[in-house]
Write a protein that holds these residues in place. Structure first.
Motif, mmCIF file in Angstrom:
data_model
loop_
_atom_site.group_PDB
_atom_site.id
_atom_site.type_symbol
_atom_site.label_atom_id
_atom_site.label_comp_id
_atom_site.label_asym_id
_atom_site.label_seq_id
_atom_site.Cartn_x
_atom_site.Cartn_y
_atom_site.Cartn_z
ATOM 1 N N ALA A 154 0.925 -1.120 -0.114
ATOM 2 C CA ALA A 154 0.079 0.009 0.078
ATOM 3 C C ALA A 154 0.771 1.052 -0.186
ATOM 4 N N GLN A 155 2.462 1.892 0.575
ATOM 5 C CA GLN A 155 2.577 2.116 0.725
ATOM 6 C C GLN A 155 3.258 2.364 -0.713
ATOM 7 N N TYR A 156 4.079 1.695 -1.555
ATOM 8 C CA TYR A 156 4.070 1.647 -2.961
ATOM 9 C C TYR A 156 3.628 2.333 -3.682
ATOM 10 N N ALA A 157 2.326 1.833 -3.279
ATOM 11 C CA ALA A 157 0.816 2.506 -4.089
ATOM 12 C C ALA A 157 0.811 4.200 -4.320
ATOM 13 N N ALA A 158 0.951 4.328 -2.453
ATOM 14 C CA ALA A 158 0.540 5.428 -2.106
ATOM 15 C C ALA A 158 1.401 6.636 -2.622
ATOM 16 N N THR A 159 2.983 6.041 -2.936
ATOM 17 C CA THR A 159 3.628 7.452 -3.378
ATOM 18 C C THR A 159 4.061 7.601 -4.743
ATOM 19 N N PRO A 160 4.651 8.286 -5.150
ATOM 20 C CA PRO A 160 4.832 8.931 -6.759
ATOM 21 C C PRO A 160 6.560 7.987 -7.123
ATOM 22 N N ARG A 161 6.221 7.709 -7.752
ATOM 23 C CA ARG A 161 7.994 6.683 -8.450
ATOM 24 C C ARG A 161 9.012 6.737 -8.554
ATOM 25 N N VAL A 162 9.889 6.866 -8.005
ATOM 26 C CA VAL A 162 11.670 7.848 -8.566
ATOM 27 C C VAL A 162 12.241 6.625 -9.217
ATOM 28 N N ASP A 163 13.100 6.714 -10.190
ATOM 29 C CA ASP A 163 14.068 6.026 -10.163
ATOM 30 C C ASP A 163 15.480 6.147 -9.569
ATOM 31 N N ARG A 164 15.772 4.479 -9.554
ATOM 32 C CA ARG A 164 17.157 4.340 -8.827
ATOM 33 C C ARG A 164 17.949 5.090 -8.766
ATOM 34 N N SER A 165 18.448 5.785 -10.385
ATOM 35 C CA SER A 165 19.430 6.505 -10.255
ATOM 36 C C SER A 165 18.905 8.562 -9.475
ATOM 37 N N GLY A 213 11.235 -1.115 -6.912
ATOM 38 C CA GLY A 213 11.557 0.410 -7.308
ATOM 39 C C GLY A 213 10.886 0.425 -5.965
ATOM 40 N N ALA A 214 11.008 2.176 -6.305
ATOM 41 C CA ALA A 214 11.170 3.702 -5.084
ATOM 42 C C ALA A 214 10.010 4.267 -5.094
ATOM 43 N N GLY A 215 9.630 4.729 -4.221
ATOM 44 C CA GLY A 215 8.700 6.047 -4.103
ATOM 45 C C GLY A 215 9.459 6.874 -3.301
ATOM 46 N N ARG A 216 8.744 8.243 -3.284
ATOM 47 C CA ARG A 216 9.146 9.833 -2.240
ATOM 48 C C ARG A 216 7.575 9.918 -1.259
ATOM 49 N N PRO A 217 8.005 9.960 -0.947
ATOM 50 C CA PRO A 217 6.296 10.540 0.404
ATOM 51 C C PRO A 217 6.342 11.983 0.447
ATOM 52 N N GLY A 218 5.012 12.677 0.833
ATOM 53 C CA GLY A 218 4.952 14.157 1.555
ATOM 54 C C GLY A 218 5.015 14.847 -0.532
#
Length: 219
Positions: A154-165, A213-218
């Motif tokens: 759910a945290q993955y779904a709730a945060t915008p995607r961020v490239d690993r780089s 993958g990664a996500g950026r909260p806020g």
């Protein structure tokens, strides 16, 4: 007499025209009826296809829910077994790295997560004495005023995607398919995480083969 014959002729001519028009109209109605029947048949076929797909998806969802329930039951048994063991002192957290985030909110979240190093992993815990993986990230970002759900997927779904780089300290990094683990990136390829039963909140490399993958909260 001739006038009477002419009148009858005109009547028969009009009757022929009317009959011809009636036949044309009947033919048109028959074609419309056939078209409507074909359309109704296609609607019924589509309805059957949709119902079949819904039934298949419901079966897949039920199977997935069953797998999740079994995994949660196994985790609860492991946690119960761990809780039954004699308590041991918390490990010395050792050196806690200094991390500089790019925003005040991310800095608060990172500092909060790092302050929990050495606390035990407990399934479904969200602090302040113990954590599971998503409980730690949820609690840390809550200290920065950002709400997150208590579930890694759910945290993955709730945060915008961020490239690993483009990862920055405070970003959340996710693992597994389906997603079952989350940590907080702190820079230099490292993350702070609550790993699994029997372990403690720690800093480790995020270099794992099951990275998703990664996500950026806020944002």
């Amino acid at each position: 007499l001739q006038t009477s014959q002419e009148a009858r002729t005109r009547v028969f001519e009009r009757l022929d025209v009317a009959t011809s028009e009636l036949n044309i109209e009947l033919d048109r109605l028959e074609k419309q009826k056939a078209t409507a029947a074909r359309a109704r048949k296609r609607v019924l076929e589509l309805k059957a296809e949709i119902e079949e797909k819904i039934a298949s998806q419901q079966g897949e969802i039920a199977e997935l829910n069953e797998k999740i329930q079994r995994a949660e039951a196994r985790q609860r048994r492991r946690d119960a077994a761990a809780a039954a063991q004699p308590s041991t002192p918390l490990p010395n957290p050792g050196h806690i790295p200094t991390v500089h985030a790019s925003s005040p909110h991310a800095q608060k979240a990172v500092d909060a997560a790092l302050s929990q190093i050495g606390k035990p992993y407990v399934y479904a815990a969200a602090g302040p004495d113990s954590y599971d993986c998503s409980g730690l990230t949820m609690w840390a970002w809550a200290q920065a005023g950002v709400g997150l759900p208590h579930n890694s997927g759910a945290q993955y779904a709730a945060t915008p995607r961020v490239d690993r780089s483009d990862l920055e300290p405070g970003d959340l990094v996710f693992f597994g398919s389906p997603i079952h683990h989350v940590g907080m990136y702190i820079g230099d390829g490292q993350m702070v995480e609550a790993p699994y039963t029997g372990e403690y909140v720690r800093v480790v490399s995020m270099d794992r083969s099951d990275y998703v993958g990664a996500g950026r909260p806020g944002l």
